[in-house]
Design an enzyme around this catalytic site. Structure first.
Site, PDB file in Angstrom:
ATOM      1  N   ARG A 153      -5.494   8.069   8.978  1.00  0.00           N
ATOM      2  CA  ARG A 153      -4.290   8.699   8.435  1.00  0.00           C
ATOM      3  C   ARG A 153      -4.366  10.215   8.532  1.00  0.00           C
ATOM      4  O   ARG A 153      -3.431  10.892   8.115  1.00  0.00           O
ATOM      5  CB  ARG A 153      -4.168   8.329   6.957  1.00  0.00           C
TER       6      ARG A 153
ATOM      7  N   ARG B 181      10.408  -2.179  -3.995  1.00  0.00           N
ATOM      8  CA  ARG B 181       9.317  -3.086  -3.638  1.00  0.00           C
ATOM      9  C   ARG B 181       8.655  -3.667  -4.885  1.00  0.00           C
ATOM     10  O   ARG B 181       8.421  -2.984  -5.871  1.00  0.00           O
ATOM     11  CB  ARG B 181       8.283  -2.308  -2.810  1.00  0.00           C
TER      12      ARG B 181
ATOM     13  N   ARG C  82       4.035  -1.188  -7.759  1.00  0.00           N
ATOM     14  CA  ARG C  82       2.781  -0.451  -7.612  1.00  0.00           C
ATOM     15  C   ARG C  82       2.955   0.957  -8.168  1.00  0.00           C
ATOM     16  O   ARG C  82       4.021   1.541  -8.028  1.00  0.00           O
ATOM     17  CB  ARG C  82       2.412  -0.360  -6.122  1.00  0.00           C
TER      18      ARG C  82
ATOM     19  N   ARG D 262       3.864  10.588  -1.025  1.00  0.00           N
ATOM     20  CA  ARG D 262       3.328   9.838   0.120  1.00  0.00           C
ATOM     21  C   ARG D 262       4.046  10.227   1.410  1.00  0.00           C
ATOM     22  O   ARG D 262       3.435  10.327   2.464  1.00  0.00           O
ATOM     23  CB  ARG D 262       3.469   8.327  -0.131  1.00  0.00           C
TER      24      ARG D 262
HETATM   25  P1  AMP Z   1      -1.270   1.782   1.741  1.00  0.00           P
HETATM   26  O1  AMP Z   1      -1.342   0.442   1.115  1.00  0.00           O
HETATM   27  O2  AMP Z   1      -1.771   1.798   3.170  1.00  0.00           O
HETATM   28  O3  AMP Z   1       0.070   2.452   1.597  1.00  0.00           O
HETATM   29  O4  AMP Z   1      -2.324   2.705   0.941  1.00  0.00           O
HETATM   30  C1  AMP Z   1      -2.182   2.926  -0.450  1.00  0.00           C
HETATM   31  C2  AMP Z   1      -2.911   4.202  -0.859  1.00  0.00           C
HETATM   32  O5  AMP Z   1      -4.317   4.095  -0.545  1.00  0.00           O
HETATM   33  C3  AMP Z   1      -2.475   5.472  -0.130  1.00  0.00           C
HETATM   34  O6  AMP Z   1      -1.314   6.050  -0.717  1.00  0.00           O
HETATM   35  C4  AMP Z   1      -3.711   6.338  -0.300  1.00  0.00           C
HETATM   36  O7  AMP Z   1      -3.812   6.851  -1.620  1.00  0.00           O
HETATM   37  C5  AMP Z   1      -4.837   5.336  -0.115  1.00  0.00           C
HETATM   38  N1  AMP Z   1      -5.219   5.201   1.309  1.00  0.00           N
HETATM   39  C6  AMP Z   1      -5.104   4.090   2.097  1.00  0.00           C
HETATM   40  N2  AMP Z   1      -5.566   4.336   3.338  1.00  0.00           N
HETATM   41  C7  AMP Z   1      -5.981   5.633   3.350  1.00  0.00           C
HETATM   42  C8  AMP Z   1      -6.533   6.492   4.342  1.00  0.00           C
HETATM   43  N3  AMP Z   1      -6.766   6.067   5.588  1.00  0.00           N
HETATM   44  N4  AMP Z   1      -6.835   7.763   3.979  1.00  0.00           N
HETATM   45  C9  AMP Z   1      -6.631   8.213   2.736  1.00  0.00           C
HETATM   46  N5  AMP Z   1      -6.098   7.468   1.756  1.00  0.00           N
HETATM   47  C10 AMP Z   1      -5.770   6.182   2.047  1.00  0.00           C
END
Ligand code: AMP
Length: 215
Positions: free
Chosen positions: A91, A126, A160, A171
């Site tokens: 990311r 969601r 969430r 985000r």
């Molecule tokens: P997601 O389910 O992929 O939207 O991830 C949920 C949260 O997890 C994100 O908003 C970040 O806080 C953290 N997160 C997930 N993947 C990463 C990543 N590759 N780098 C940094 N934070 C992450």
């Protein structure tokens, strides 16, 4: 069957998780989602989970070294030896560089394109199952029985923490500042496939399948 090394790129709410799960099933490769791994760590209240929680609740990215460490460990497991689909990682540019340094050559990076307004409306409605992670939408995809997960039967679907309005804005900001530069990074490496994420999950799935087949 050829095993792919794939990655899903795109803003939060683009449908990366939904599409990654389908691809993982169809191609018989593990689905490696850093978001799922971090949520699981939070649920277990492990050291990792405690470290990640404050960032996640605010919709901020967890520090690179933490996420890189968990992905490195996961990709060393046997089932990932000759194929996987990364969802939500890398990311940031340092994460993408760390992945390359691990010796991982991605075959395709699937970039799901969705406009900001659509992201806000998708994530704002969601609902998630805290037990199995299944995802619903208040209007577009409600569960069959109100407040009960279709997949595991758990009662009590939740919003969430990071799907609250302030966290959604944060985000999207992180996405534009830190993640969207990866579009150019992977385009320069000739592995990027752009897919329009505005359609139904089936339509997006078909579009991805066509790209993987080289159509
Ligand atoms: P997601 O389910 O992929 O939207 O991830 C949920 C949260 O997890 C994100 O908003 C970040 O806080 C953290 N997160 C997930 N993947 C990463 C990543 N590759 N780098 C940094 N934070 C992450």
């Amino acid at each position: 069957m050829s095993r792919y090394r794939l990655m899903m790129l795109g803003p939060p709410g683009a449908g990366k998780g939904t599409q990654a799960k389908r691809l993982a099933d169809r191609l018989d490769i593990p689905h490696v989602s850093t978001g799922d791994m971090l949520r699981e760590a939070r649920r277990k209240e492990s050291e990792l989970g405690k470290k990640a929680a404050q960032f996640m609740e605010a919709g901020k990215l967890v520090p690179d070294e933490v996420v890189i460490g968990i992905v490195r460990e996961r990709l060393e497991e046997d089932d990932a030896a000759d194929g996987f689909i990364l969802d939500g990682f890398p990311r940031t540019r340092p994460q993408a560089e760390a992945l390359a340094e691990m010796g991982v050559d991605l075959d395709f990076v699937i970039n799901i394109e969705v406009a900001d307004e659509e992201v806000v409306s998708r994530l704002g409605g969601r609902l998630s199952c805290p037990n199995c992670g299944a995802v619903y939408h208040k209007e577009a995809k409600p569960p069959k029985e109100d407040d009960v997960c279709d997949v595991c039967g758990h009662r009590g679907l939740i919003t969430r923490d990071d799907d609250r309005p302030e966290a959604i804005r944060q985000r999207l900001d992180s996405y534009h500042q830190k993640t969207s530069p990866l579009i150019e990074f992977y385009s320069e490496r000739d592995v990027l496939e752009n897919v329009d994420g505005a359609g139904s999950p089936d339509e997006v799935n078909d579009a991805i399948a066509r790209r993987l087949n080289g159509d």
